[in-house]
Design an enzyme around this catalytic site. Structure first.
Site, PDB file in Angstrom:
ATOM      1  CB  SER A  91      37.791  41.049  32.265  1.00  0.00           C
ATOM      2  OG  SER A  91      36.919  40.052  32.444  1.00  0.00           O
ATOM      3  CG  HIS A 129      40.044  40.627  36.284  1.00  0.00           C
ATOM      4  ND1 HIS A 129      40.285  40.947  37.779  1.00  0.00           N
ATOM      5  CD2 HIS A 129      38.701  40.340  36.213  1.00  0.00           C
ATOM      6  CE1 HIS A 129      39.056  40.982  38.422  1.00  0.00           C
ATOM      7  NE2 HIS A 129      38.166  40.767  37.494  1.00  0.00           N
ATOM      8  CG  ASP A 167      35.717  38.155  35.768  1.00  0.00           C
ATOM      9  OD1 ASP A 167      35.958  38.824  36.926  1.00  0.00           O
ATOM     10  OD2 ASP A 167      35.921  38.895  34.692  1.00  0.00           O
ATOM     11  CG  MET A 224      31.229  34.709  37.663  1.00  0.00           C
ATOM     12  SD  MET A 224      30.235  35.651  36.351  1.00  0.00           S
ATOM     13  CE  MET A 224      31.078  36.880  36.061  1.00  0.00           C
ATOM     14  CG  HIS A 268      36.733  39.084  40.624  1.00  0.00           C
ATOM     15  ND1 HIS A 268      35.911  39.926  39.757  1.00  0.00           N
ATOM     16  CD2 HIS A 268      35.845  39.161  41.796  1.00  0.00           C
ATOM     17  CE1 HIS A 268      35.013  40.654  40.543  1.00  0.00           C
ATOM     18  NE2 HIS A 268      35.126  39.934  41.814  1.00  0.00           N
ATOM     19  CG  MET A 282      32.323  37.468  41.358  1.00  0.00           C
ATOM     20  SD  MET A 282      32.147  38.096  39.805  1.00  0.00           S
ATOM     21  CE  MET A 282      33.778  37.629  38.953  1.00  0.00           C
ATOM     22  CG  MET A 294      32.608  44.262  42.283  1.00  0.00           C
ATOM     23  SD  MET A 294      34.007  43.744  41.181  1.00  0.00           S
ATOM     24  CE  MET A 294      32.657  43.774  39.693  1.00  0.00           C
ATOM     25  CG  ASP A 341      35.906  43.973  37.729  1.00  0.00           C
ATOM     26  OD1 ASP A 341      35.587  43.927  36.547  1.00  0.00           O
ATOM     27  OD2 ASP A 341      35.993  42.712  38.284  1.00  0.00           O
TER      28      ASP A 341
END
Ligand code: DX5
Ligand code: ZN
Length: 215
Positions: free
Chosen positions: A7, A30, A32, A34, A63, A65, A136, A174
């Site tokens: 990540s 990966h 992330d 957000m 991913h 979020m 998660m 994760d």
């Protein structure tokens, strides 16, 4: 075969090109995303995925979020994401369905994600239509948190559903994955391991990846 997905949330964003080269022995990367709404933190978005696409051939596992992710599927597909995963808690079921349909139209892989509070059964309406389920094992939002061992039975339950309904679906984990917890989640049925601090916090990232593979 277990896949390792470092990540980049734990990478040095001022030197991202080099940080990606540090993990070239990984299977996936990966990313992330957000929005400061679905989770309290704000990280990175579409332009960073676009830049990453130019410097790596690694499979980009993004991913999301973010609230109502259907709004951004085309933008991330245009940026070069290989797989997008959306949180089941981020919209009502028709919105989740619309996000998965949009991924289908773009020909990219589809994932769904469960927060720790969300039960294994929540995957059932979608399991036949997705390429990946992400469990998660920390509250989403930040790297470097402690692994939640109470999620292990959920991983095992989802592995059973996958065997029954969609055996080619990946089961990704994760949050707080290190060489010790990696063994536990693999034992429970995971086949893709995300690791932020365990890889980027190590002086030798390639050695850290080997350790996660159990080598
Ligand atoms: C947290 C992110 C994770 C994070 C994992 O919300 O989804 O991908 O980077 O970091 P570690 O491996 O340090 O728990
Ligand atoms: Zn993540």
């Amino acid at each position: 075969m277990i896949k390792i997905a470092p990540s980049i949330l734990s990478a040095n964003f001022a030197d991202l090109g080099r940080e990606v080269q540090r993990v070239s022995s990984a299977d996936w990367l990966h990313v992330d995303v957000m929005d400061g709404m679905f989770v309290s933190n704000i990280s990175i978005g579409v332009p960073v995925v676009k830049s990453l696409r130019k410097v790596t051939d690694l499979f980009l596992d993004v991913h999301l979020m973010i609230e109502k992710p259907v709004r951004y599927i085309d933008a991330f597909a245009d940026a070069g994401a290989d797989l997008l995963s959306v949180h089941l808690e981020a919209d009502m079921p028709p919105g989740i369905r619309a996000a998965l349909d949009a991924m289908d139209r773009r020909g990219i892989k589809k994932g769904i994600v469960l927060r720790p509070i969300t039960a294994a059964e929540a995957v059932l309406p979608y399991i036949k239509d997705v390429d990946l389920i992400l469990v998660m094992t920390v509250e989403p939002g930040f790297g470097g948190q402690k692994f939640m061992a109470d999620q292990l039975p959920k991983i095992a339950a989802i592995r059973k559903y996958i065997e029954e309904y969609n055996p080619s679906c990946h089961l990704e984990v994760d949050g707080g994955v290190d060489p010790v917890t990696a063994r536990q989640v693999v034992e429970a049925g995971a086949d893709v391991l995300v690791a932020g601090s365990a890889v980027y916090g190590a002086a030798d990232a390639e050695a850290a990846i080997r350790a996660l593979r159990g080598e």
